[in-house]
Write an enzyme that holds these catalytic residues in place. Structure first.
Site, PDB file in Angstrom:
ATOM      1  N   ASP A 347       0.557  -1.524   0.002  1.00  0.00           N
ATOM      2  CA  ASP A 347      -0.354  -0.190  -0.361  1.00  0.00           C
ATOM      3  C   ASP A 347       0.708   0.985   0.289  1.00  0.00           C
ATOM      4  O   ASP A 347       2.121   1.098   0.630  1.00  0.00           O
ATOM      5  CB  ASP A 347      -1.112   0.007   1.090  1.00  0.00           C
ATOM      6  N   ASP A 412      -9.895   4.060  -0.812  1.00  0.00           N
ATOM      7  CA  ASP A 412     -10.968   3.852   0.278  1.00  0.00           C
ATOM      8  C   ASP A 412     -12.722   3.775  -0.338  1.00  0.00           C
ATOM      9  O   ASP A 412     -13.224   4.847   0.041  1.00  0.00           O
ATOM     10  CB  ASP A 412     -11.055   3.666   1.410  1.00  0.00           C
TER      11      ASP A 412
END
Length: 624
Positions: A347, A412
């Site tokens: 990430d 997200d």
């Protein structure tokens, strides 16, 4: 030791205590780094002021006494004594290294815990005299400073518009770099972690929050994946998001290890493998800063000798030009492989990860390459998922496609600040990002070798937890299936309802997922067949060589801000798409709604009345 290095050492220890996600803004006059140097007198005055501020949170102003350097802090005096200005050191390091020494003469640093810092250097702090030795050299900024609201538009171009009525170019997917032929399916912890108080709505999460979750919670959730219906549907990945790692310890070779208070990863992997499940873990580029004195396995190289700064996300960055960096990655992945890890999620990669509020390296693709090489060397078949909202222009899309199994196409999906998993506004945004992504992939005219990661699949729980009604749950499932995206469930596996089970484990869902893994859908607008964003939209995957296809028609409802189409049609709308629009005219087709089972023979066009957020996923078979 250089003046800058003298501050970096204690900073590493400070950052390890918690991730500092500040925002630096440079300003004032601009200069080209390297054409001027910063005087040592101003540098020492800067350091002295930092020490004063650190020692006294109530102190607001500091200067060099000569009118050349001015600094301020606004501490959070309402916080506990140890937290009032605990960002001062890292804030002023950023101000110094990213601005004053890198092309700007003023800077501010702000953070959400109500701390704020500022510095300004006058002209007398800079010199272009090459004979002076009492200077600190200026340099290009070591990080890309992104405004929190930056959308990085150069990274996310719109695909070329397809002409109305143009021919259909079927998009196909080939094997990924590590030999996978489908996207991942399973469950991930983060959907529950992101709830504002998950312990109130997810019983197995009781007593836990955010990054602090336990192996027992994971086993409770993934035990449901071991049931026959999920196993048959291929949902076999049990994925841990951030929080499994130890933040105050590494092993003797500086490798990332698990938090031994809450986890035993080899034990968890064994527990999962006995149930035919797989283990995934979350990581970010770099190495924990506290590992700087450790020796890389198989070498005599200290980690501190191969570093390239601190990225404010607990980790320190590597200098990938140096010997020892690949060996560190090899040793880390080898250890994880020995534990039984089957998937890595990497990430905070760049270019991408926009609006992150942190100081990230401008290009961390070398970290992906290093992990990819380490995976290959490990001999274990491990998926690599890269994240988030990665740059997908003509330069970067081919690079990512050659390095990983899947790439995050958006931010997200989580409905932060609530106890529900998602909101439809963010769902619209995720779908629009997929539309852009697949359009850009189509322009490459090559088989795809990477799958899209559209974030968690929030469709298995009822509305009170999912955050969207059943109509939209169908639509979300239809889009994640159609994209050939990772089908990683988010939410509570113990609260899967009948609809959630149907959407994920029914034969029609499995068949669709298997098809779209080979033939991802692309937009074909009703009435034109073009690929623009529309509120009333149609998509097609295939046709396959066996003359089978899937079509998705949808009414997204009014654009809630990020849908890309801007229209606001309310209530039920008639959606009509012709075979010509879809690029499959000249034959008759049977259209079957995969969820209702209703079929019709279509020779011209197909219509349905759809309410806001409603869709139909149709399986097509050519009849002649």
């Amino acid at each position: 030791m250089s003046p800058s290095a003298a501050v970096l050492i204690p900073l590493a220890a400070a950052v390890l205590l918690r991730p500092v996600v500040g925002q630096t803004q440079c300003g004032g006059n601009l200069y080209t780094p390297g054409t001027l140097n910063f005087t040592l007198e101003c540098y020492n005055a800067f350091q002295d002021c930092v020490a004063q501020f650190e020692a006294n949170a109530s102190q607001v102003d500091c200067n060099d006494g000569k009118g050349n350097l001015f600094m301020q802090q606004q501490a959070n005096l309402g916080a506990s004594p140890g937290s009032q200005n605990n960002d001062a050191i890292i804030a002023f390091q950023d101000i110094r290294d990213l601005c004053l020494l890198s092309g700007s003469t003023t800077a501010t640093w702000g953070y959400s815990d109500n701390q704020w810092y500022w510095a300004a250097a006058e002209d007398a702090c800079y010199t272009n005299d090459p004979t002076r030795t009492d200077v600190v050299k200026t340099h290009p900024a070591p990080f890309c400073i992104q405004n929190r609201d930056s959308s990085l538009p150069e990274c996310y171009p719109q695909p070329d518009a397809t002409p109305p009525g143009g021919p259909l170019k079927v998009i196909k997917t080939a094997k990924t770099r590590n030999g996978f032929k489908s996207s991942a399916r399973g469950w991930n912890t983060y959907g529950v972690q992101a709830l504002v108080n998950g312990s109130q709505v997810v019983p197995s999460f009781a007593g836990q929050s955010g990054l602090f979750y336990t192996q027992k919670f994971v086993e409770t959730q993934c035990g449901v994946l071991a049931r026959p219906e999920f196993k048959k549907a291929g949902y076999d990945l049990c994925s841990l998001d951030s929080g499994w790692q130890a933040t105050t310890a590494v092993d003797q070779h500086g490798r990332i290890i698990y938090n031994t208070t809450r986890f035993n990863l080899p034990e968890l992997a064994s527990w999962l493998h006995k149930r035919d499940l797989k283990l995934g873990v979350y990581i970010t580029p770099g190495v924990p800063c506290l590992a700087h004195n450790q020796t890389i396995l198989g070498t005599n190289i200290k980690i501190k000798d191969v570093l390239n700064g601190n990225n404010d996300q607990i980790n320190c960055d590597f200098d990938f030009r140096k010997d020892g960096v690949q060996q560190w990655h090899d040793s880390v992945v080898a250890q994880w492989a020995s534990w039984g890890v089957d998937m890595l999620k990497l990430d905070f990669l760049t270019p991408g990860s926009p609006s992150n509020g942190a100081n990230l390296a401008c290009d961390s693709s070398d970290a992906v390459r290093a992990y990819q090489k380490a995976i290959k060397k490990s001999g274990r078949k491990i998926r690599l998922d890269i994240s988030w909202k990665l740059c997908r222009n003509e330069t970067w899309l081919p690079i990512w496609s050659d390095l990983a199994e899947s790439m995050r196409t958006d931010q997200d999906l989580d409905n932060y600040g609530t106890n529900t998993l998602m909101a439809w506004q963010v769902g619209q945004r995720a779908i629009e990002n997929y539309r852009q992504y697949i359009g850009l992939q189509a322009q490459r005219n090559v088989p795809l070798t990477i799958y899209p990661d559209m974030d968690a699949l929030f469709t298995v729980n009822p509305e009170h937890l999912a955050g969207v009604n059943d109509t939209i749950r169908y639509t979300v499932q239809n889009h994640w299936l159609g994209a050939g995206a990772n089908l990683i469930i988010g939410g509570d596996m113990e609260q899967v309802d009948a609809l959630g089970l149907k959407l994920t484990t029914s034969k029609q869902s499995i068949d669709a997922a298997d098809f779209f893994a080979k033939y991802p859908m692309q937009p074909r607008n009703p009435g034109t067949g073009s690929n623009a964003a529309k509120q009333l939209q149609a998509w097609i995957g295939g046709p396959s060589d066996d003359h089978e296809a899937y079509v998705l028609i949808v009414n997204y409802g009014p654009d809630l801000g990020n849908g890309g189409f801007s229209t606001k049609l309310y209530g039920k709308q008639k959606v009509t798409v012709s075979l010509k629009d879809l690029g499959i005219s000249g034959s008759a087709w049977t259209f079957t709604d995969i969820w209702s089972g209703k079929s019709s023979r279509v020779t011209g066009s197909y219509s349905a009345w759809l309410t806001e957020g409603e869709s139909q996923l149709l399986r097509l078979k050519r009849t002649h």
